[in-house]
Design an enzyme around this catalytic site. Structure first.
Site, PDB file in Angstrom:
ATOM      1  N   HIS A 153       0.753  -1.126  -0.110  1.00  0.00           N
ATOM      2  CA  HIS A 153       0.057  -0.119   0.113  1.00  0.00           C
ATOM      3  C   HIS A 153       0.680   1.073  -0.026  1.00  0.00           C
ATOM      4  O   HIS A 153       0.340   2.086  -0.645  1.00  0.00           O
ATOM      5  CB  HIS A 153      -1.136   0.480   1.501  1.00  0.00           C
ATOM      6  CG  HIS A 153      -2.280  -0.873   0.810  1.00  0.00           C
ATOM      7  ND1 HIS A 153      -2.209  -2.104   1.235  1.00  0.00           N
ATOM      8  CD2 HIS A 153      -2.894  -0.902   0.035  1.00  0.00           C
ATOM      9  CE1 HIS A 153      -3.366  -2.851   1.065  1.00  0.00           C
ATOM     10  NE2 HIS A 153      -3.539  -2.034   0.221  1.00  0.00           N
TER      11      HIS A 153
ATOM     12  N   ARG B 161      -9.619   5.406  -2.368  1.00  0.00           N
ATOM     13  CA  ARG B 161     -10.307   3.918  -1.433  1.00  0.00           C
ATOM     14  C   ARG B 161     -10.451   5.000  -0.231  1.00  0.00           C
ATOM     15  O   ARG B 161     -10.056   6.221   0.355  1.00  0.00           O
ATOM     16  CB  ARG B 161      -8.659   3.896  -1.476  1.00  0.00           C
ATOM     17  CG  ARG B 161      -7.908   3.028  -2.311  1.00  0.00           C
ATOM     18  CD  ARG B 161      -6.744   2.915  -2.136  1.00  0.00           C
ATOM     19  NE  ARG B 161      -5.865   1.367  -3.590  1.00  0.00           N
ATOM     20  CZ  ARG B 161      -5.245   1.278  -4.227  1.00  0.00           C
ATOM     21  NH1 ARG B 161      -5.182   2.631  -5.326  1.00  0.00           N
ATOM     22  NH2 ARG B 161      -4.791   0.184  -5.321  1.00  0.00           N
TER      23      ARG B 161
ATOM     24  N   ARG C 123     -15.410   2.910  -2.643  1.00  0.00           N
ATOM     25  CA  ARG C 123     -14.844   1.110  -2.134  1.00  0.00           C
ATOM     26  C   ARG C 123     -15.281   1.846  -0.590  1.00  0.00           C
ATOM     27  O   ARG C 123     -14.805   2.193   0.247  1.00  0.00           O
ATOM     28  CB  ARG C 123     -13.694   0.682  -2.237  1.00  0.00           C
ATOM     29  CG  ARG C 123     -13.836  -0.252  -1.401  1.00  0.00           C
ATOM     30  CD  ARG C 123     -12.046  -1.079  -1.996  1.00  0.00           C
ATOM     31  NE  ARG C 123     -11.122  -0.006  -1.557  1.00  0.00           N
ATOM     32  CZ  ARG C 123     -10.148  -0.738  -1.737  1.00  0.00           C
ATOM     33  NH1 ARG C 123      -9.101  -1.667  -2.851  1.00  0.00           N
ATOM     34  NH2 ARG C 123      -8.957  -0.090  -0.814  1.00  0.00           N
TER      35      ARG C 123
ATOM     36  N   GLU D 254     -10.800 -10.278  -5.293  1.00  0.00           N
ATOM     37  CA  GLU D 254      -9.179 -10.040  -4.651  1.00  0.00           C
ATOM     38  C   GLU D 254      -9.326 -11.849  -4.259  1.00  0.00           C
ATOM     39  O   GLU D 254      -7.712 -11.681  -4.850  1.00  0.00           O
ATOM     40  CB  GLU D 254      -9.362  -9.179  -4.244  1.00  0.00           C
ATOM     41  CG  GLU D 254      -9.803  -7.715  -4.709  1.00  0.00           C
ATOM     42  CD  GLU D 254      -9.336  -6.536  -2.694  1.00  0.00           C
ATOM     43  OE1 GLU D 254      -8.514  -5.948  -2.952  1.00  0.00           O
ATOM     44  OE2 GLU D 254     -10.626  -7.056  -2.187  1.00  0.00           O
TER      45      GLU D 254
ATOM     46  N   ASN E 253      -3.875  -6.513  -7.278  1.00  0.00           N
ATOM     47  CA  ASN E 253      -3.251  -6.515  -5.780  1.00  0.00           C
ATOM     48  C   ASN E 253      -3.357  -7.580  -5.228  1.00  0.00           C
ATOM     49  O   ASN E 253      -2.336  -8.109  -4.864  1.00  0.00           O
ATOM     50  CB  ASN E 253      -3.081  -5.309  -5.423  1.00  0.00           C
ATOM     51  CG  ASN E 253      -2.776  -4.100  -6.308  1.00  0.00           C
ATOM     52  OD1 ASN E 253      -2.662  -4.151  -7.518  1.00  0.00           O
ATOM     53  ND2 ASN E 253      -3.064  -2.640  -5.946  1.00  0.00           N
ATOM     54  N   ASP E 254      -4.487  -7.656  -4.784  1.00  0.00           N
ATOM     55  CA  ASP E 254      -4.477  -8.698  -4.006  1.00  0.00           C
ATOM     56  C   ASP E 254      -4.591  -9.541  -4.392  1.00  0.00           C
ATOM     57  O   ASP E 254      -5.186 -10.985  -3.846  1.00  0.00           O
ATOM     58  CB  ASP E 254      -5.992  -8.196  -3.019  1.00  0.00           C
ATOM     59  CG  ASP E 254      -5.780  -7.367  -2.000  1.00  0.00           C
ATOM     60  OD1 ASP E 254      -4.521  -8.129  -1.455  1.00  0.00           O
ATOM     61  OD2 ASP E 254      -5.945  -6.725  -1.465  1.00  0.00           O
TER      62      ASP E 254
ATOM     63  N   CYS F  21      -9.348  -2.391 -11.174  1.00  0.00           N
ATOM     64  CA  CYS F  21      -8.588  -1.209 -10.674  1.00  0.00           C
ATOM     65  C   CYS F  21      -7.640  -1.354  -9.627  1.00  0.00           C
ATOM     66  O   CYS F  21      -6.567  -1.038  -8.951  1.00  0.00           O
ATOM     67  CB  CYS F  21      -9.665  -0.429  -9.758  1.00  0.00           C
ATOM     68  SG  CYS F  21     -10.259  -1.764  -8.257  1.00  0.00           S
TER      69      CYS F  21
HETATM   70  C1  PEP Z   1      -6.354  -4.015  -5.165  1.00  0.00           C
HETATM   71  O1  PEP Z   1      -6.092  -5.293  -4.599  1.00  0.00           O
HETATM   72  O2  PEP Z   1      -6.026  -4.935  -6.610  1.00  0.00           O
HETATM   73  C2  PEP Z   1      -7.060  -3.232  -4.729  1.00  0.00           C
HETATM   74  C3  PEP Z   1      -7.519  -2.345  -6.093  1.00  0.00           C
HETATM   75  O3  PEP Z   1      -6.813  -2.758  -3.636  1.00  0.00           O
HETATM   76  P1  PEP Z   1      -6.405  -2.012  -2.502  1.00  0.00           P
HETATM   77  O4  PEP Z   1      -4.631  -2.335  -3.358  1.00  0.00           O
HETATM   78  O5  PEP Z   1      -6.578  -1.139  -2.410  1.00  0.00           O
HETATM   79  O6  PEP Z   1      -5.605  -3.506  -1.711  1.00  0.00           O
HETATM   80 MG    MG Z   2      -7.069  -5.150  -2.646  1.00  0.00          MG
END
Ligand code: PEP
Ligand code: MG
Length: 610
Positions: free
Chosen positions: A194, A301, A337, A436, A459-460, A507
């Site tokens: 993050h 976010r 979100r 995710e 990302n997750d 995203c």
């Molecule tokens: C993700 O997980 O891709 C996402 C957009 O959420 P974050 O990066 O805030 O966990």
């Molecule tokens: Mg995420």
């Protein structure tokens, strides 16, 4: 000793910059230790004296309060603590190690604490060992004061700096006013943590994975940071500076040229439109891009908006904030979100339990469905704000269909409650889930009937599909968005959404890379949400690529058997696309109805047609 001048690490955010470095050595639980040059000795000695005086002032203030409450015994203890830290022999000992060992004040005070504790605890007797803690506690307060003062000095300055820290955390990124940060360089940290997400959204170059970086730096040392290459150059020579200046003006010209095209829609040469939306982490993000360049907010976010405060924002505060976002977006959709805390996203005023596996623990929707009032307040505020724009509600970390049903029931209840209370609410608030967790990929056929859209948080998703923590450098090479398993999961999501006739977007950070954007477009994603810095490049790539060519990139990538193979496919397609250099971009003098120029797959005759 010759100092290694070029250090290579991992690129987190692109860009090129040069400036003086500011080293943040303070990290929670770790006492920083670094060597100091001779001319720094007096400064460090002065820091110790100032810290001792600061602690004594505080002890005196507390002593007076305690004495007033007629607690003479405790008041005396505080007076003794002040005597302990003013003890001339202890201060002399610290000064001696600053001078002779040439170490910073924090390291020398820590050494004194260790000596005090080990010599006293080696003696027999419970009460003597207890005295060890009494004797070192006041010195711990001095140590804390020193570590705080380093942070305070930093925040108080006004020079633009390259921030250097041991770890890339959200706290480091938000440590000071973003106008003062030229770049961030860190010893550790993941490309998709993050902290990295924030660095990218703030738009400054960022490089991580630079072991022992801090021991090579001195405060104020000049460095060049090449975000694209993941490289840091210490003490650049005059030739280095010259070539930096040339390279910088070339990059500036290129990004200027791209920006002049960014208000054009992201439409392929064969007329297919892709929504290019923006990821927002802070209300300040709106100062960094042109609203007319985007098709809306693809990911707000909200946890970062909560992080910028001292306590949970009330419904009214959230309502005003969201209304402001709608106003800023001038009628474009806003995907809000709900609070996604847990793992490395902690709120300073909300104590989360310590978990052995935080990534597999109490995160995102799991927190807010359990602490329902958090969700209710946020949803009430968002629904009220929906009267001012197009609201899309997005829920993070969805794992089961039951969660989706519970969310819908809650929204239904709140909607009825708000209408009864006389609030105006939009009739068409759409409800979406983030993909995710792997279970959401495999049960999407059931879930999709209950929702209006999906957005993939790569990302997750990557970390959960590959069981590789996005923040853990030991598995950094396994955490790979190009792994065939990830490509296949992304494909499945796009296919299920398209069969159900529901919009799907990505995203996660992956979408901000223009070649990944083409890959995703080739899979059928109709929207991409990216950090402000990447809007123009992604739109440019879309405008130069036919749907057929993007489909071909995807099909080729899907045939590959490794992440490396997929990267090669993207690289080759990217080389063809990037054959259009900054100079050509400028020469083209793009007009608003620009439909000329090179394209990937334009007809079959354009340069680089696939
Ligand atoms: C993700 O997980 O891709 C996402 C957009 O959420 P974050 O990066 O805030 O966990
Ligand atoms: Mg995420």
């Amino acid at each position: 000793m010759t100092r290694q001048r070029n250090i290579n690490g991992i690129s987190v955010a692109p860009g090129l910059t040069m400036g003086p470095v500011h080293v943040v050595r303070a990290a929670p639980d770790v006492v920083p230790s670094w060597s100091i040059p001779e001319d720094q000795v007096l400064t460090e000695v002065r820091r110790v004296h100032d810290a001792v005086e600061g602690v004594c002032d505080e002890l005196e203030r507390r002593r007076e309060i305690v004495a007033e409450q007629a607690n003479e015994r405790d008041a005396n203890i505080l007076a003794v603590h002040a005597m302990i830290v003013r003890d001339p022999s202890a201060i002399k000992e610290i000064e001696k190690s600053i001078r002779e060992d040439r170490l910073n004040a924090e390291a020398c005070v820590k050494a004194l604490i260790d000596r005090l504790e080990s010599s006293l605890s080696a003696l027999d007797g419970e009460s003597i060992r207890g005295y060890a803690a009494d004797a070192s506690d006041p010195w711990r307060a001095v140590l804390e004061e020193l570590m705080q003062s380093e942070k305070r000095d930093f925040v108080a300055g006004d020079e633009k700096v390259v921030l250097a820290a041991s770890q890339l955390t959200p706290q480091v990124v938000t440590m000071l006013d973003r106008d003062r940060v030229l770049a961030i360089v860190c010893e550790t940290g993941g490309r998709f943590s993050h902290g990295a997400v924030l660095a990218r959204s703030f738009g400054f170059p960022c490089v991580v994975g630079l072991p022992n970086l801090l021991s090579r730096l001195e405060q104020g040392m000049r460095v060049i940071v090449r975000g694209d290459q993941g490289a840091v150059q210490l003490l650049p020579s005059s030739e280095d500076v010259d070539s930096f200046l040339v390279e910088r003006s070339r990059l500036q010209a290129r990004s200027e040229a791209l920006r002049t095209q960014a208000q054009l829609p992201a439409e392929t040469p064969d007329g297919h439109h892709v929504d290019v939306m923006v990821n927002i982490e802070s209300i300040h993000d709106f100062e960094t891009f042109e609203i007319s360049h985007t098709d809306g907010v693809g990911l707000l976010r909200t946890e970062f908006l909560y992080m910028e405060r001292a306590q949970f924002p009330s419904e009214e505060e959230q309502y005003r904030l969201y209304r402001r976002v709608f106003k800023n977006m001038e009628g474009r959709p806003v995907t809000l979100r709900t609070l996604d805390i847990g793992g490395d996203k902690q709120l300073p005023y909300f104590n989360m339990p310590k978990e052995a596996n935080p990534a597999l623990g109490w995160r995102g929707i799991r927190v807010t469905l359990q602490w329902k009032d958090l969700l209710r307040v946020q949803l009430r505020a968002a629904l009220r704000a929906s009267a001012h724009g197009e609201l899309r509600l997005l829920f993070p970390m969805i794992t089961t269909l039951d969660e989706v049903l519970e969310i819908k029931e809650t929204i239904g209840e709140l909607r009825a409650q708000l209408l009864e209370q006389g609030y105006e609410i939009a009739g068409n608030v759409s409800i979406g889930i983030m993909i995710e967790v792997p279970s959401a990929v495999f049960t999407l056929r059931q879930m999709i009937e209950e929702i209006d859209f999906v957005s993939v948080g790569t990302n997750d998703m990557v970390q959960y599909l590959l069981a590789a923590d996005r923040d853990n450098p030991f598995v950094g090479n396994l955490y790979d968005p190009h792994q065939p398993a990830v490509i296949e999961a992304l494909r499945q999501v796009a296919q299920i959404a398209s069969e159900a006739g529901k919009p799907c977007s990505v995203c996660g950070e992956m979408a901000g890379d223009h070649m990944n954007a083409l890959l995703l477009m080739g899979m059928g994603y109709d929207a991409l949400s990216v950090a402000p810095n990447f809007i123009s490049e992604v739109k440019y790539a879309v405008r130069r690529t036919t749907t057929q060519a993007a489909g071909e990139i995807f099909r080729e990538a899907a045939r590959e058997r490794s992440g490396e193979g997929v990267r090669q496919v993207l690289q080759e397609a990217g080389t063809r696309l990037m054959a259009i250099t900054a100079a050509e971009l400028i020469q083209e003098r793009p007009s608003l109805d620009d439909s000329s120029g090179d394209q990937i797959g334009k007809g079959n005759e354009g340069r680089g047609a696939l």
